[in-house]
Design a protein around this motif. Structure first.
Motif, PDB file in Angstrom:
ATOM      1  N   PHE A 253      95.780  69.933  56.030  1.00 37.08           N
ATOM      2  CA  PHE A 253      94.697  69.055  56.499  1.00 37.08           C
ATOM      3  C   PHE A 253      93.678  69.858  57.295  1.00 37.08           C
ATOM      4  N   LEU A 254      94.165  70.714  58.175  1.00 37.84           N
ATOM      5  CA  LEU A 254      93.260  71.520  58.997  1.00 37.84           C
ATOM      6  C   LEU A 254      92.514  72.553  58.164  1.00 37.84           C
ATOM      7  N   SER A 255      93.129  72.986  57.064  1.00 34.02           N
ATOM      8  CA  SER A 255      92.491  73.988  56.188  1.00 34.02           C
ATOM      9  C   SER A 255      91.579  73.351  55.157  1.00 34.02           C
ATOM     10  N   GLY A 256      91.760  72.055  54.925  1.00 37.94           N
ATOM     11  CA  GLY A 256      90.964  71.378  53.909  1.00 37.94           C
ATOM     12  C   GLY A 256      91.393  71.717  52.500  1.00 37.94           C
ATOM     13  N   SER A 257      92.634  72.193  52.340  1.00 36.19           N
ATOM     14  CA  SER A 257      93.125  72.584  51.019  1.00 36.19           C
ATOM     15  C   SER A 257      94.645  72.574  51.011  1.00 36.19           C
ATOM     16  N   LEU A 258      95.214  72.136  49.863  1.00 36.93           N
ATOM     17  CA  LEU A 258      96.664  72.187  49.677  1.00 36.93           C
ATOM     18  C   LEU A 258      97.107  73.520  49.094  1.00 36.93           C
ATOM     19  N   PHE A 259      96.201  74.196  48.430  1.00 37.74           N
ATOM     20  CA  PHE A 259      96.581  75.378  47.651  1.00 37.74           C
ATOM     21  C   PHE A 259      96.303  76.705  48.357  1.00 37.74           C
ATOM     22  N   ASP A 260      95.472  76.679  49.386  1.00 32.81           N
ATOM     23  CA  ASP A 260      95.131  77.924  50.073  1.00 32.81           C
ATOM     24  C   ASP A 260      94.954  77.625  51.552  1.00 32.81           C
ATOM     25  N   ILE A 261      96.042  77.776  52.312  1.00 30.28           N
ATOM     26  CA  ILE A 261      95.981  77.471  53.736  1.00 30.28           C
ATOM     27  C   ILE A 261      95.209  78.560  54.467  1.00 30.28           C
ATOM     28  N   ASP A 262      94.306  78.138  55.331  1.00 31.23           N
ATOM     29  CA  ASP A 262      93.458  79.064  56.075  1.00 31.23           C
ATOM     30  C   ASP A 262      94.293  79.985  56.956  1.00 31.23           C
ATOM     31  N   THR A 263      93.994  81.287  56.898  1.00 27.40           N
ATOM     32  CA  THR A 263      94.753  82.275  57.675  1.00 27.40           C
ATOM     33  C   THR A 263      94.665  82.011  59.164  1.00 27.40           C
ATOM     34  N   LYS A 264      93.498  81.581  59.638  1.00 26.84           N
ATOM     35  CA  LYS A 264      93.339  81.287  61.061  1.00 26.84           C
ATOM     36  C   LYS A 264      94.248  80.137  61.482  1.00 26.84           C
ATOM     37  N   VAL A 265      94.381  79.145  60.625  1.00 29.76           N
ATOM     38  CA  VAL A 265      95.274  78.024  60.925  1.00 29.76           C
ATOM     39  C   VAL A 265      96.721  78.507  61.010  1.00 29.76           C
ATOM     40  N   LEU A 266      97.090  79.371  60.084  1.00 25.20           N
ATOM     41  CA  LEU A 266      98.449  79.913  60.094  1.00 25.20           C
ATOM     42  C   LEU A 266      98.708  80.716  61.366  1.00 25.20           C
ATOM     43  N   LEU A 267      97.725  81.491  61.779  1.00 22.38           N
ATOM     44  CA  LEU A 267      97.872  82.262  63.017  1.00 22.38           C
ATOM     45  C   LEU A 267      97.966  81.334  64.229  1.00 22.38           C
ATOM     46  N   ASP A 268      97.172  80.281  64.223  1.00 26.04           N
ATOM     47  CA  ASP A 268      97.211  79.320  65.333  1.00 26.04           C
ATOM     48  C   ASP A 268      98.563  78.623  65.431  1.00 26.04           C
ATOM     49  N   TYR A 269      99.226  78.421  64.288  1.00 23.76           N
ATOM     50  CA  TYR A 269     100.481  77.680  64.270  1.00 23.76           C
ATOM     51  C   TYR A 269     101.724  78.574  64.284  1.00 23.76           C
ATOM     52  N   GLY A 270     101.538  79.886  64.371  1.00 28.34           N
ATOM     53  CA  GLY A 270     102.708  80.733  64.595  1.00 28.34           C
ATOM     54  C   GLY A 270     103.077  81.717  63.524  1.00 28.34           C
ATOM     55  N   ALA A 271     102.132  82.172  62.705  1.00 25.13           N
ATOM     56  CA  ALA A 271     102.442  83.173  61.687  1.00 25.13           C
ATOM     57  C   ALA A 271     102.891  84.480  62.338  1.00 25.13           C
ATOM     58  N   LYS A 272     103.664  85.255  61.597  1.00 24.93           N
ATOM     59  CA  LYS A 272     104.103  86.575  62.079  1.00 24.93           C
ATOM     60  C   LYS A 272     102.929  87.541  62.001  1.00 24.93           C
ATOM     61  N   TYR A 273     102.489  87.989  63.162  1.00 29.34           N
ATOM     62  CA  TYR A 273     101.368  88.934  63.250  1.00 29.34           C
ATOM     63  C   TYR A 273     101.680  89.868  64.408  1.00 29.34           C
ATOM     64  N   ASN A 274     101.892  91.124  64.085  1.00 27.65           N
ATOM     65  CA  ASN A 274     102.380  92.087  65.076  1.00 27.65           C
ATOM     66  C   ASN A 274     101.516  92.189  66.329  1.00 27.65           C
ATOM     67  N   ALA A 275     100.214  92.140  66.140  1.00 31.27           N
ATOM     68  CA  ALA A 275      99.315  92.300  67.295  1.00 31.27           C
ATOM     69  C   ALA A 275      99.567  91.212  68.337  1.00 31.27           C
ATOM     70  N   LEU A 276      99.845  90.003  67.894  1.00 32.15           N
ATOM     71  CA  LEU A 276     100.107  88.900  68.826  1.00 32.15           C
ATOM     72  C   LEU A 276     101.538  88.935  69.351  1.00 32.15           C
ATOM     73  N   ILE A 277     102.470  89.376  68.513  1.00 30.07           N
ATOM     74  CA  ILE A 277     103.860  89.519  68.971  1.00 30.07           C
ATOM     75  C   ILE A 277     103.943  90.569  70.063  1.00 30.07           C
ATOM     76  N   ASP A 278     103.180  91.642  69.890  1.00 28.06           N
ATOM     77  CA  ASP A 278     103.155  92.706  70.899  1.00 28.06           C
ATOM     78  C   ASP A 278     102.601  92.226  72.239  1.00 28.06           C
ATOM     79  N   LYS A 279     101.854  91.131  72.198  1.00 25.87           N
ATOM     80  CA  LYS A 279     101.322  90.562  73.445  1.00 25.87           C
ATOM     81  C   LYS A 279     102.281  89.575  74.086  1.00 25.87           C
ATOM     82  N   GLY A 280     103.482  89.465  73.518  1.00 26.89           N
ATOM     83  CA  GLY A 280     104.505  88.603  74.116  1.00 26.89           C
ATOM     84  C   GLY A 280     104.819  87.340  73.350  1.00 26.89           C
TER      85      GLY A 280
END
Length: 332
Positions: free
Chosen positions: A160-187
């Motif tokens: 819903f936040l991405s406006g698509s069922l087939f291609d979820i926005d990367t920013k939305v995924l990052l906001d909701y907890g995707a694995k991203y080393n740069a943010l994990i390194d920040k705690g």
């Protein structure tokens, strides 16, 4: 299944001159009963089980009956679903396959024809889907259903936040907890788990949830709900951890690491119980794991290190859960 077993065993005892024998099951850690009728040519033995425990229960029964030192015929009534696939056993048994929901006979070997007639005359006429002849549809599926609902709910929010069922926005995924080393390194270490509940598109979540639906109930039946949950969570974290170290630049999401962990737990169970289950089970499981790893290696944008990390986590957690922390591990 307990009620239908008791009802049919009572019918054999009260109307068909059977008697009951019991033996200790090393797998179930409790006494198991089998109905026996003396015939001129030997003994006619009846065991009632379900398709999930068919191999182990029939093997244990077969080994026990051999100790009675009489010619025998082992006839196994298997309470199953409509989609039961008939397979041969390494030891000689005869099968009567009953649909546990409708009560109709799915398949019957020649030696089980007397049982089929008894079933149809004494039990099937009174069979009703409203009777508690087995556990509900959600037997061994409760946690799996819950995990699927959670994954789908989170996916729908991100879609819903991405406006698509087939291609979820990367920013939305990052906001909701995707694995991203740069943010994990920040705690934000919680991303090692939350990423397992996110998916990049409809096909991604559909494939993972279908796999979970197939594998999950097997894990819940073998390990129980709590250990199943522990295996799922630990495998999710080990999947993300290996991805963190080996794919530091990737943004990773998906439940596939946890699902590989469940396959690893099945592999651990098969190894521990290798003397009680058919060798085909182990080989088939290995083939499924290898094929899925190969598919992952053949497709771009797949976090294969997460798959391997989940598999290793599942094997270790499954082995510890089933073997070391088993209250009766000395009897395995």
């Amino acid at each position: 299944m307990k009620n239908i077993k008791e009802e049919f065993y009572k019918t054999l005892l009260n109307r068909e001159d059977f008697y009951m024998k019991q033996y200790y099951s090393n797998y179930h850690k409790e006494d198991v009963y089998i109905a026996i009728k003396e015939l001129r040519e030997g003994i006619y033995c009846v065991l009632i089980t379900d398709e999930a425990n068919e191999n182990i229960d029939s093997l244990e029964a077969f080994e026990y009956i051999k100790t009675l030192d009489k010619p025998f015929s082992l006839n196994v009534m298997i309470l199953s679903s409509e989609g039961y696939i008939y397979t041969e056993h390494v030891h000689p048994i005869n099968k009567l396959i009953i649909n546990k929901d409708r009560g109709n006979v799915i398949a019957c070997d020649e030696s089980c024809l007397p049982l089929k007639q008894i079933w149809e005359n004494a039990i099937q006429k009174n069979f009703s889907t409203n009777r508690k002849l087995g556990k509900s549809y959600f037997e061994n599926k409760l946690l799996t259903s819950g995990l699927i609902v959670i994954n789908i709910a989170i996916f729908l929010i991100t879609a819903f936040l991405s406006g698509s069922l087939f291609d979820i926005d990367t920013k939305v995924l990052l906001d909701y907890g995707a694995k991203y080393n740069a943010l994990i390194d920040k705690g934000q270490v919680w991303r090692l788990l939350t990423c397992a509940f996110l998916h990049s598109g409809l096909i991604h979540i559909a494939c993972n949830m279908y796999s979970l639906y197939i594998i999950g109930p097997q894990i819940e039946q073998i390990y129980g709900t709590l250990k199943y949950l522990i295996i799922y969570i630990v495998s999710s974290i080990t999947a993300s951890a290996l991805s963190y170290f080996m794919s530091p630049d990737s943004i990773s999401v998906g439940a596939s690491g946890a699902i590989f962990g469940l396959m690893g737990a099945l592999l651990a169970f098969a190894f521990i119980e290798r003397n009680k289950i058919q060798k085909k089970y182990m080989s088939s499981l290995m083939q499924v794991i290898i094929i899925n790893l190969f598919i992952g290696l053949s497709i771009s944008n797949i976090d294969n290190f997460a798959h391997i990390g989940g598999l290793v986590g599942g094997v270790l957690t499954g082995y510890i859960s089933y073997k070391i922390f088993n209250n009766n591990m000395g009897k395995l």
